[in-house]
Design a protein around this motif. Sequence first.
Motif, PDB file in Angstrom:
ATOM      1  N   GLY A 257       0.778  -1.229   0.000  1.00 51.05           N
ATOM      2  CA  GLY A 257       0.000   0.000   0.000  1.00 51.05           C
ATOM      3  C   GLY A 257       0.809   1.277   0.000  1.00 51.05           C
ATOM      4  N   THR A 258       1.976   1.284   0.637  1.00 53.06           N
ATOM      5  CA  THR A 258       2.763   2.521   0.746  1.00 53.06           C
ATOM      6  C   THR A 258       3.086   3.107  -0.616  1.00 53.06           C
ATOM      7  N   ALA A 259       3.407   2.256  -1.582  1.00 50.04           N
ATOM      8  CA  ALA A 259       3.781   2.730  -2.910  1.00 50.04           C
ATOM      9  C   ALA A 259       2.612   3.363  -3.659  1.00 50.04           C
ATOM     10  N   GLY A 260       1.402   3.267  -3.120  1.00 46.29           N
ATOM     11  CA  GLY A 260       0.254   3.883  -3.765  1.00 46.29           C
ATOM     12  C   GLY A 260      -0.355   5.021  -2.963  1.00 46.29           C
ATOM     13  N   LEU A 261       0.302   5.432  -1.864  1.00 47.16           N
ATOM     14  CA  LEU A 261      -0.248   6.505  -1.042  1.00 47.16           C
ATOM     15  C   LEU A 261       0.028   7.865  -1.683  1.00 47.16           C
ATOM     16  N   PRO A 262      -0.996   8.653  -1.960  1.00 44.30           N
ATOM     17  CA  PRO A 262      -0.781   9.934  -2.665  1.00 44.30           C
ATOM     18  C   PRO A 262       0.118  10.896  -1.908  1.00 44.30           C
ATOM     19  N   LEU A 427      -7.464   1.298  11.003  1.00 41.55           N
ATOM     20  CA  LEU A 427      -8.053   2.185   9.999  1.00 41.55           C
ATOM     21  C   LEU A 427      -7.059   2.503   8.888  1.00 41.55           C
ATOM     22  N   VAL A 428      -5.810   2.717   9.266  1.00 43.59           N
ATOM     23  CA  VAL A 428      -4.786   2.977   8.257  1.00 43.59           C
ATOM     24  C   VAL A 428      -4.592   1.744   7.374  1.00 43.59           C
ATOM     25  N   GLY A 429      -4.722   0.555   7.957  1.00 43.91           N
ATOM     26  CA  GLY A 429      -4.630  -0.663   7.156  1.00 43.91           C
ATOM     27  C   GLY A 429      -5.670  -0.703   6.048  1.00 43.91           C
ATOM     28  N   LEU A 430      -6.871  -0.177   6.316  1.00 39.38           N
ATOM     29  CA  LEU A 430      -7.894  -0.098   5.278  1.00 39.38           C
ATOM     30  C   LEU A 430      -7.476   0.866   4.170  1.00 39.38           C
ATOM     31  N   ALA A 431      -6.901   2.013   4.547  1.00 43.58           N
ATOM     32  CA  ALA A 431      -6.434   2.970   3.544  1.00 43.58           C
ATOM     33  C   ALA A 431      -5.336   2.355   2.685  1.00 43.58           C
ATOM     34  N   PHE A 432      -4.439   1.594   3.312  1.00 46.59           N
ATOM     35  CA  PHE A 432      -3.378   0.923   2.558  1.00 46.59           C
ATOM     36  C   PHE A 432      -3.966  -0.087   1.577  1.00 46.59           C
ATOM     37  N   ALA A 433      -5.010  -0.802   1.997  1.00 44.38           N
ATOM     38  CA  ALA A 433      -5.628  -1.787   1.112  1.00 44.38           C
ATOM     39  C   ALA A 433      -6.220  -1.117  -0.119  1.00 44.38           C
ATOM     40  N   VAL A 434      -6.895   0.004   0.044  1.00 41.33           N
ATOM     41  CA  VAL A 434      -7.477   0.715  -1.090  1.00 41.33           C
ATOM     42  C   VAL A 434      -6.370   1.251  -1.993  1.00 41.33           C
ATOM     43  N   ALA A 435      -5.293   1.792  -1.409  1.00 41.53           N
ATOM     44  CA  ALA A 435      -4.179   2.307  -2.213  1.00 41.53           C
ATOM     45  C   ALA A 435      -3.518   1.190  -3.022  1.00 41.53           C
ATOM     46  N   ALA A 436      -3.308   0.036  -2.389  1.00 42.75           N
ATOM     47  CA  ALA A 436      -2.677  -1.082  -3.086  1.00 42.75           C
ATOM     48  C   ALA A 436      -3.590  -1.678  -4.151  1.00 42.75           C
ATOM     49  N   SER A 437      -4.896  -1.527  -3.997  1.00 39.27           N
ATOM     50  CA  SER A 437      -5.849  -2.102  -4.948  1.00 39.27           C
ATOM     51  C   SER A 437      -6.044  -1.228  -6.174  1.00 39.27           C
ATOM     52  N   SER A 438      -6.017   0.089  -6.005  1.00 38.41           N
ATOM     53  CA  SER A 438      -6.357   0.983  -7.113  1.00 38.41           C
ATOM     54  C   SER A 438      -5.167   1.763  -7.660  1.00 38.41           C
ATOM     55  N   ASN A 439      -4.344   2.328  -6.782  1.00 37.45           N
ATOM     56  CA  ASN A 439      -3.238   3.171  -7.246  1.00 37.45           C
ATOM     57  C   ASN A 439      -2.020   2.375  -7.688  1.00 37.45           C
ATOM     58  N   LEU A 440      -1.663   1.348  -6.926  1.00 36.01           N
ATOM     59  CA  LEU A 440      -0.438   0.608  -7.248  1.00 36.01           C
ATOM     60  C   LEU A 440      -0.506  -0.124  -8.586  1.00 36.01           C
ATOM     61  N   PRO A 441      -1.582  -0.844  -8.923  1.00 32.02           N
ATOM     62  CA  PRO A 441      -1.599  -1.538 -10.223  1.00 32.02           C
ATOM     63  C   PRO A 441      -1.430  -0.588 -11.405  1.00 32.02           C
ATOM     64  N   VAL A 442      -2.170   0.526 -11.413  1.00 31.92           N
ATOM     65  CA  VAL A 442      -2.070   1.431 -12.552  1.00 31.92           C
ATOM     66  C   VAL A 442      -0.697   2.079 -12.609  1.00 31.92           C
ATOM     67  N   LEU A 443      -0.086   2.329 -11.472  1.00 33.97           N
ATOM     68  CA  LEU A 443       1.246   2.931 -11.450  1.00 33.97           C
ATOM     69  C   LEU A 443       2.291   1.974 -12.007  1.00 33.97           C
ATOM     70  N   LEU A 444       2.271   0.722 -11.565  1.00 35.69           N
ATOM     71  CA  LEU A 444       3.266  -0.237 -12.044  1.00 35.69           C
ATOM     72  C   LEU A 444       3.060  -0.574 -13.513  1.00 35.69           C
ATOM     73  N   TYR A 445       1.808  -0.758 -13.925  1.00 32.10           N
ATOM     74  CA  TYR A 445       1.544  -1.034 -15.342  1.00 32.10           C
ATOM     75  C   TYR A 445       2.023   0.121 -16.216  1.00 32.10           C
ATOM     76  N   SER A 446       1.777   1.344 -15.788  1.00 29.76           N
ATOM     77  CA  SER A 446       2.172   2.511 -16.582  1.00 29.76           C
ATOM     78  C   SER A 446       3.686   2.620 -16.717  1.00 29.76           C
TER      79      SER A 446
END
Length: 541
Positions: A257-262, A427-446
């Motif tokens: 998740g950290t790699a997808g945190l804005p 609660l932060v664990g939930l934020a990390f899960a959302v970041a890893a699910s949505s931000n990280l895939p598109v970032l690595l693919y790009s």
Amino acid sequence: MSGDHQALALVLFSAFVAVTLGITTWAGRHRRGSAEEFYAGGRLFSPMENGFAIAGDYMSAASFLGISGLIALYGYDGMLYSVGFLVAWLVVLFLVAELVRNCGRFTLADVVASRLAARRVRIASGVSSITVSVLYLVAQMVGAGSLVALLLGGTGEAARSWTVVGVGALMVVYVSLGGMRATTWIQIVKAVLLMAGATALTALVLSRFGGDLGRLLQAAADRSGHGASFLAPGLRYGGGWTDRLDFISLGLALVLGTAGLPHILSRFYTVPTARAARRSVIWSIGLIGSFYLMTIVLGFGAAAVLGTEQVRASNAAGNTAVPLLALDLGGGAGSTGGTVLFAVVAAIAFATILAVVAGITLASSASVAHDLYASLGRRRARATAGDGRKPRRRWGEVAVARAAAVGIGAVAIGLGLLAQNLNVAFLVGLAFAVAASSNLPVLLYSLFWRDFTTRGALWSVYGGLVPAVVLVVFSPVVSGSGKSLFPGVDFSVFPLENPGLVSIPLGFLAGWLGTVTSSEVPDEARHAETEVRALTGAGAA
């Protein structure tokens, strides 16, 4: 808490708030009003300064209050957060730090839009970034409420509620007036204070047990009420198959998740070069690694010195374990040493919360202004020009970002009032899960997939974001138990508390599926340009 505790801690709170407001005023007087100044502080920070700021941004209330509390309550299983948060930085260092700095200007969407259809991708990435930021903000609000409730003697919900509102108001002031420059210096000051406070408490805990870690762990096990099982896996995540899957799910979310945190990604744009961004991460890893090792000592120390039941009696989620530990280490309730140490630790924890919420609010308001507003504004301008109408006067991006900070603050305050009984690290664990699910895939693919398309980017973001949010809504976090947001109802159908195990693979799968089913022909020239820029820094802002 006694009147002495309250008075001294409130004085220290007020002193820190006054200092940070002074920094904000100073930064506001020296700003040029440009987007680069507001979003990135003019890109003038050194690697060491940015490394301290990253550490200050990352070591949140979840770290200082929540993780130690979970270890005090659940022993070995609570350490997953410390290990996961630390290991996550290796992903950031090796995969994204330098490349993100080279490819983007201010936000995650800049990286993705560098080679794809900009408007649609920006909107999707902006929505995802705002969602992650709001979830992260809620955790900080809950931490602030728990802290001040302890300070005021745990008097009802009123103290926590007003604290949540006050923290939200302060974060809006910091971001609106000072932008990234003020936020960075507040985070640097906070990182120094937090490291000093954690080091002092760790030294006091170890000295209480003669520097013998074995004695410390044995005392923690004895006073936990669980005996040897307190030091073994399974106390929290060792029940049925759902507990074991929750453990895996949480681990995935924390590491990825950290790699997808804005708000973490935006810090790489505050230094002048990609090399400086990489060196910033090295500085931050040293600080963060040391800190998370100390949270393990503090968590077991709270169990050994106070006992698990006393920690739970003060706050069922364990959020007040560290301030209570400081009170005891200083000499106990009513002693001068206990009063001083408690007040100092409470003030540092409050400083931690203020600094982190400022960084998150800045990142989310940048997404609103730079990704959503600018993209939609350009579309309206083209439509107006096409039919011959005179274009309406538009707000500048920086003005929109400041206004967005107010709106995001209001949303975070509302959700923070609902979630006051949940652990902040959870609660932060939930934020990390959302970041890893949505931000990280598109970032690595790009960054790494030559054939990645616009449809793949959109499906990747929404294919991870929507399932993650929906699964949280229908999980035991929201309903179905006494610890839920709405304990009086039960509409939970998803058994896991953290959605990462399901939503993270779905984000990657949706991005792949969207790409292979797309008729879009990838622009080889734009990909080559992005690749050269990412690897060499040529043409980077």
